[in-house]
Design an enzyme around this catalytic site. Structure first.
Site, PDB file in Angstrom:
ATOM      1  N   ASP A  49       0.840  -1.200   0.000  1.00  0.00           N
ATOM      2  CA  ASP A  49       0.000   0.000   0.000  1.00  0.00           C
ATOM      3  C   ASP A  49       0.876   1.251   0.000  1.00  0.00           C
ATOM      4  OD1 ASP A  49      -2.857   1.185   0.644  1.00  0.00           O
ATOM      5  OD2 ASP A  49      -1.417   2.243   1.899  1.00  0.00           O
ATOM      6  N   TYR A  54       3.104   9.765  -0.514  1.00  0.00           N
ATOM      7  CA  TYR A  54       4.187   9.220   0.315  1.00  0.00           C
ATOM      8  C   TYR A  54       5.560   9.490  -0.311  1.00  0.00           C
ATOM      9  CZ  TYR A  54       0.366   6.502   2.451  1.00  0.00           C
ATOM     10  OH  TYR A  54      -0.810   6.116   3.048  1.00  0.00           O
ATOM     11  N   LYS A  79      -2.730   5.859  -4.402  1.00  0.00           N
ATOM     12  CA  LYS A  79      -3.833   6.778  -4.080  1.00  0.00           C
ATOM     13  C   LYS A  79      -3.646   8.128  -4.757  1.00  0.00           C
ATOM     14  CE  LYS A  79      -3.668   4.672   0.516  1.00  0.00           C
ATOM     15  NZ  LYS A  79      -2.254   4.587   0.874  1.00  0.00           N
ATOM     16  N   HIS A 112      -7.574   9.549  -1.922  1.00  0.00           N
ATOM     17  CA  HIS A 112      -6.884   9.485  -0.627  1.00  0.00           C
ATOM     18  C   HIS A 112      -7.712  10.101   0.506  1.00  0.00           C
ATOM     19  CE1 HIS A 112      -2.489   9.163   0.938  1.00  0.00           C
ATOM     20  NE2 HIS A 112      -3.324   8.995   1.934  1.00  0.00           N
ATOM     21  N   LEU A 194      -2.137  -0.878  13.743  1.00  0.00           N
ATOM     22  CA  LEU A 194      -1.536  -1.048  15.078  1.00  0.00           C
ATOM     23  C   LEU A 194      -1.643   0.243  15.881  1.00  0.00           C
ATOM     24  CD1 LEU A 194       1.717  -2.908  13.903  1.00  0.00           C
ATOM     25  CD2 LEU A 194      -0.357  -3.943  14.875  1.00  0.00           C
ATOM     26  N   VAL A 236       9.641  -0.903   9.387  1.00  0.00           N
ATOM     27  CA  VAL A 236      10.931  -0.966   8.699  1.00  0.00           C
ATOM     28  C   VAL A 236      11.876  -1.918   9.426  1.00  0.00           C
ATOM     29  CG1 VAL A 236      10.732   1.345   7.691  1.00  0.00           C
ATOM     30  CG2 VAL A 236      11.804   1.075   9.948  1.00  0.00           C
ATOM     31  N   ARG A 240       9.900  -7.332  12.918  1.00  0.00           N
ATOM     32  CA  ARG A 240       8.479  -6.971  12.985  1.00  0.00           C
ATOM     33  C   ARG A 240       7.783  -7.232  11.647  1.00  0.00           C
ATOM     34  NH1 ARG A 240       8.977  -1.037  15.858  1.00  0.00           N
ATOM     35  NH2 ARG A 240       9.240  -1.738  18.010  1.00  0.00           N
TER      36      ARG A 240
END
Ligand code: NDP
Length: 279
Positions: A49, A54, A79, A112, A194, A236, A240
């Site tokens: 995504d 961005y 987007k 967006h 999260l 990053v 994780r």
């Protein structure tokens, strides 16, 4: 707990489907995006995504290309930013995204933000639908639309978005909006699934995590999956990135789901209010 099977998919109204867990890249610098996306694809993510806003579509595209994966095996979302919502601006904006990504089509393209005060989301939507009809994108949808914005869009155009990507996490679980999505046949996609990490210290989540031998982040992502929501966690951090996908080998009980549902707060929003956001 490390047993994994294939990530489930959520069917979209036009007949395509989206992996229920994808990888978000908000705030990943363009120069790092290729490496981070490569890590994610290596870990097993098959949905990325990004967004024009961005500033990392080129890096994302480079990461996808470096993976060597067939194009059909990676679901790519981008987007339309709010400064390109005028009718004549949409197609050039879309084509610029494609060019930066190095792709000849997208899987999902979203408006967006609605920016209701600008009065442009209906014309932008008609242009997105035209992109889909031209075969340049498999599905089109929106992001940050309220129930009222969705109703206005459908009333004006007769075309229902496949997806609404909205802020959604245990502290802001969007129960009413999700019910509206179900009525309209719109898939719910959770951004900041999260809560940008802010919800993970909650003792309710720690207790459930301990009971399953997993982390609070894994509990939250499992909660999204069991709710039928598409989630796009960002990280990053290699450990994780892998752990956030490793949520298929355990199941929350009805009581545990109810306890997480109970973390919802009226003022739990951490991002902008879609009624007010104008860039
Ligand atoms: P997330 O809820 O995905 O949280 C990301 C943060 O949590 C990062 O700081 C990350 O740190 C940390 N984190 C990730 N995994 C774990 C873990 N297992 N344990 C502890 N901390 C963890 O927030 P985002 O806002 O990034 O949302 C996800 C994606 O949603 C975005 O990347 C973007 O693609 C999309 N989005 C869309 C919006 C829209 O308007 N449509 C708005 C905002 C986001 P680190 O990276 O250091 O590991």
């Amino acid at each position: 707990m490390t047993s994994t099977t294939t990530v489930p998919a959520v069917a979209l109204r036009g007949g395509t489907s989206i992996p229920q867990l994808g990888f978000g890249v908000f705030k990943v610098p363009d120069g790092e995006a290729a490496q981070v996306v490569s890590l994610a694809l290596d870990a097993g993510y098959r949905s990325i995504d990004t967004a024009a806003a961005y500033g990392n579509e080129a890096g994302v595209g480079a990461g996808i290309a470096a993976s060597g994966l067939p194009r059909d095996e990676v679901f790519v979302t981008s987007k339309l930013w709010i400064d390109m919502m005028a009718r004549e601006a949409v197609r050039p904006a879309f084509e610029q995204s494609l060019e930066r990504l190095g792709l000849d089509r997208l899987d999902l393209y979203l408006i967006h933000w609605p920016v209701p005060g600008a009065g442009r989301f209906v014309e932008a939507w008609e242009e997105l639908v035209a992109l889909r009809e031209a075969g340049l994108v498999r599905e089109v949808g929106v992001s940050n639309f309220t129930a009222e914005h969705l109703d206005a869009l459908v009333a004006a155009t007769g075309v229902t978005p496949a997806v609404n990507q909205v802020e959604l996490h245990p502290a802001f679980s969007q129960r009413a909006l999700r019910a509206h999505h179900r009525e309209l046949g719109i898939a719910t996609e959770a951004w900041s699934p999260l809560g940008q990490g802010t919800v993970l210290g909650d003792p309710v989540l720690s207790a459930i995590a301990d009971a399953h031998g997993v982390t609070p982040a894994q509990v939250v992502l499992r909660w999204h999956l069991q709710a039928g929501t598409v989630a796009i966690p960002k990280s990053v951090t290699p450990e994780r990135i892998a752990a956030n996908l490793d949520v298929l080998g355990f199941e929350l009980s009805a009581e545990q789901v109810a306890a997480i549902d109970g973390l919802d707060q009226v003022d739990g929003r951490i991002g902008p209010d879609p009624e007010e956001f104008a860039g």
